[in-house]
Design an enzyme around this catalytic site. Structure first.
Site, short mmCIF file in Angstrom:
data_model
loop_
_atom_site.label_atom_id
_atom_site.label_comp_id
_atom_site.label_asym_id
_atom_site.label_seq_id
_atom_site.Cartn_x
_atom_site.Cartn_y
_atom_site.Cartn_z
N GLY A 1 -14.80 16.05 -4.22
CA GLY A 1 -14.22 17.38 -4.43
C GLY A 1 -12.74 17.29 -4.73
O GLY A 1 -12.15 16.20 -4.66
N ASP B 1 15.25 -37.12 10.57
CA ASP B 1 14.21 -38.02 11.09
C ASP B 1 14.13 -37.84 12.60
O ASP B 1 15.16 -37.87 13.28
CB ASP B 1 14.55 -39.48 10.75
N ARG C 1 -0.67 8.89 2.89
CA ARG C 1 -0.06 8.63 1.57
C ARG C 1 -0.50 9.68 0.54
O ARG C 1 -0.82 9.36 -0.60
CB ARG C 1 -0.43 7.22 1.09
N ASP D 1 -12.62 12.97 -1.53
CA ASP D 1 -11.78 12.51 -2.64
C ASP D 1 -12.40 13.00 -3.96
O ASP D 1 -13.50 13.56 -3.97
CB ASP D 1 -11.65 10.97 -2.63
#
Ligand SMILES: C[S@@+](CC[C@H](N)C(=O)[O-])C[C@H]1O[C@@H](n2cnc3c(N)ncnc32)[C@H](O)[C@@H]1O
Length: 666
Positions: free
Chosen positions: A548, A88, A565, A523
């Site tokens: 592609g 408190d 990645r 992609d």
């Protein structure tokens, strides 16, 4: 990692914070403490005049809060906590105790009384240790203390006062201000523990834990027989000797101290009404720092605490057995529980809990259950688990039913429409990676990916599955994109090609930070076809998409190739095929920007990379030096490596030969 090793003593114990204050929760969570939040139902109605000093009032309130929860939990929650922490905080100025303002005028009264003056902030803390005995009775040990911090306010003009009051910040804070936020601007100086002003004196608390644990204060199986409690009273407000302020007359309420004698709590003096004073309690180990004397008798291996104020004496025989190392135990439990935490997060995310509590903060478990179509019991467990994981918090002043809201973590990352939402990635973890990891044993034995086994046959190639994967890439790419895009000075490059650029999340971030750059996202056709679902509202013609296969098709012309990645998923052979194609498409000075998790040279971490490898179909995780060597074989010389704030590291390589471009480290 816990800085204070004493906190790790609490690993595996059910620690409960009897406070809904998000600030207290944050302070303790930041210290590495794992705990549940069970807000106390104790009404802060002790009459202040009964206390000689203000801190006594704060300490008594903290005690009553903690005890109420400690008594209630075995009945209402059907579990006995090991430790309950109550606190408190009050502000005192000119002999007055200021708690939370009830309205704006009350806030004005408080703040104007603080203007230009030094005041004291006291936090009373009570630690209740609960010891369940074989006969299911519970013994309680109470340790309490307080901390004082002096704070001086600047002179506050009326305008400042009202502007601050109208910000809404004062309303749920003792003294009507929050030092950690806007209220910090009102403060001229602080003498003492800053966190005490925020709401919890962490340093003093850790010292107290040290006394409790390192001086073997706990009743444990081995030591309980040797604990003698010579004095057991709770020094309390006079009214408590009659009846505790929270005592309910309702005999049907088992948490009521006056309820049926059949309940489990142990009362030393039978069921007398005045037995509030006779719970097996060891009083304050520190009534102020000088209120106690500690004696350590090394010959008898016992510790005695003698309180001058109360004449309390406690003898505890030290355990002979060596204990497991606390850090080890904590680490092991973290690992053991990791999957539970992940699955709780996945489930809350899938049920839309974080979205729901964003649009409707403050719902209770029943309301959440209704909205997400779950059982009340299940929703209650899930919400409480999320609170303990720091994903949700309970709003203050929500007794008796806790009302839930998102923490900043959930608001920032778990809402499906947050700027850095990981919602898509979480779905991928739940739907794709979780099943893969449940086959880990076979994967390890067979040395093959289990993707085929977990494929849900025909639907695995469906558009929905592709979109789910793209969504996962998109959300995690957005989180990492800025760090990668700004890792290096790329101002000398005008055209870039993001190979395997998926939804274009990276590309759009690159053009945002490099005003001269155009990016082609390259992609697979199926991905490019679906990429429009992810385009930002205002597309920019500096980002284009080309379909592609980077192993077979001609690569777009560019003076910077981006590979984020991509390479870890490739075997060395495939990696060489791709790198030779990039090398063939590059002229001297062209750049190659890699974004990957870089392993330590000795492959000892980071674990995010090594754990990811467990579910990879092919390819492998590599260190920055390994990537550098592989790239060098294709004429790319590493210029810079940067460990970014995101999980991914960045590496910039430049095609050898006569070059005009000279990228510099930003
Ligand atoms: C792991 S994701 C990475 C996506 C993105 N670079 C990122 O970091 O968010 C791999 C991407 O490479 C793409 N990809 C895989 N094989 C490919 C190929 N042969 N040709 C072109 N793209 C390919 C996938 O479609 C996918 O979008």
């Amino acid at each position: 990692m816990v800085l204070n090793p004493v906190i790790s003593k609490l690993v595996g114990k059910l620690v409960v914070l009897a406070s809904a204050s998000p600030r207290r929760q944050e302070i303790l969570r930041n210290a590495g403490l794992r705990f549940e939040v069970v807000p106390s139902w104790f009404k802060e109605t002790l009459s202040k005049e009964l206390f000689k000093a203000p801190y006594e009032y704060a300490v008594e309130t903290a005690r009553q809060k903690a005890l109420e929860v400690a008594r209630r939990m075995p009945f209402k929650h059907l579990k006995t906590p090991d430790m309950v922490i109550g606190a408190d905080t009050i502000v005192t100025v000119d002999g007055m105790i200021l708690e939370k303002p009830v309205d704006k005028h009350d806030a004005y009264r408080m703040l104007s009384s603080l203007s230009g003056k030094e005041h004291s902030v006291f936090t009373g803390v009570a630690i209740v240790l609960c010891h369940e005995k074989e006969n299911e009775e519970v013994d309680y040990q109470l340790i309490d203390f307080y901390e004082e911090t002096k704070v001086k306010f600047a002179d506050l003009s009326e305008d400042m006062l009202w502007e601050y009051i109208n910000s809404g910040e004062p309303m749920d804070k003792a003294g009507g201000y929050g030092i950690q936020a806007l209220g910090g601007m009102l403060v001229e100086y602080v003498h003492g523990d800053f966190l005490n002003v925020v709401g919890f004196p962490l340093n003093h608390f850790c010292k107290k834990l040290d006394v409790i644990y390192n001086h073997r204060f706990l009743f444990s199986d081995k030591t309980s027989e040797s604990v003698r409690l010579i004095h057991n009273c709770v020094p309390s407000a006079p009214e408590l000797t009659q009846k505790p302020p929270n005592a309910r007359e309702d005999k049907s309420n088992p948490s009521s101290p006056s309820a049926s004698p059949a309940h489990k709590l142990k009362r030393k003096n039978g069921n007398s009404k005045a037995s509030e004073r006779s719970w097996t309690l060891v009083n304050s180990l520190s009534k102020g720092t000088d209120g106690e004397t500690k004696l350590h008798d090394s010959e008898n291996k016992s510790t005695s605490i003698i309180s001058r104020d109360e004449g309390i004496k406690l003898n505890v025989t030290a355990e002979e057995d060596s204990e497991p190392k606390k850090e080890d135990l904590q680490r092991i439990y973290e690992l053991l529980d990791g999957f539970k935490a992940s699955k709780a997060l996945f489930t809350a995310s899938k049920l839309g809990v974080f979205d729901l509590l964003h649009s409707k903060p403050g719902l209770d478990a029943e309301q959440v259950a209704q909205e997400v179509k779950a059982s009340v019991k299940g929703a209650e467990c899930l919400l409480e688990a999320c609170v303990s994981l720091g994903l949700l918090r309970t709003k203050e002043r929500t007794c008796p039913k806790p009302a839930y809201e998102n923490t900043d973590l959930a608001t920032g990352f778990l809402r499906s429409d947050a700027g850095f939402s990981l919602h898509g990635y979480i779905q991928h973890c739940n739907d794709t990676l979780w099943p893969l990891f449940s086959h880990l044993e076979s994967a390890v034995k067979e040395g093959t990916s289990q993707r085929e086994k977990v494929k849900k046959s025909k639907d695995d190639n469906s558009q929905e599955v592709k979109l789910r994967f793209m969504n996962a890439m998109h959300s995690s790419a957005k989180v990492a994109a800025k760090a990668i895009a700004t890792a290096f000075d790329l101002s000398s490059y005008k055209t870039a090609c993001d190979l395997g650029g998926c939804t274009g999340a990276m590309a759009y971030e690159f053009i945002k930070v490099h005003s001269e750059l155009s990016v082609t996202v390259f992609d697979l056709p199926a991905v490019v076809e679906l990429s429009e679902y992810f385009h930002p509202q205002h597309t920019d013609n500096r980002v284009s998409f080309k379909a592609g296969d980077f192993f077979k098709d001609e690569l777009p012309k560019a003076d910077l190739f981006i590979l984020v990645r991509i390479l870890h998923d490739l075997t060395d052979e495939k990696l060489h095929v791709l790198l030779s194609k990039i090398a063939a498409a590059s002229t001297p000075g062209c750049g190659l920007l890699l974004g990957e998790i870089f392993l330590e040279e000795d492959r000892s971490g980071p674990s995010c990379g090594l754990l990811q490898a467990l579910s990879m179909s092919e390819g492998k995780q590599r260190s920055a030096a390994e990537y550098s060597r592989l790239l060098k074989r294709h004429g790319f010389i590493t210029a810079h490596v940067k460990h970014t704030n995101s999980l991914l590291g960045a590496m910039l390589c430049v095609k050898a030969g006569t070059t005009t471009a000279s990228p510099a480290h930003s």
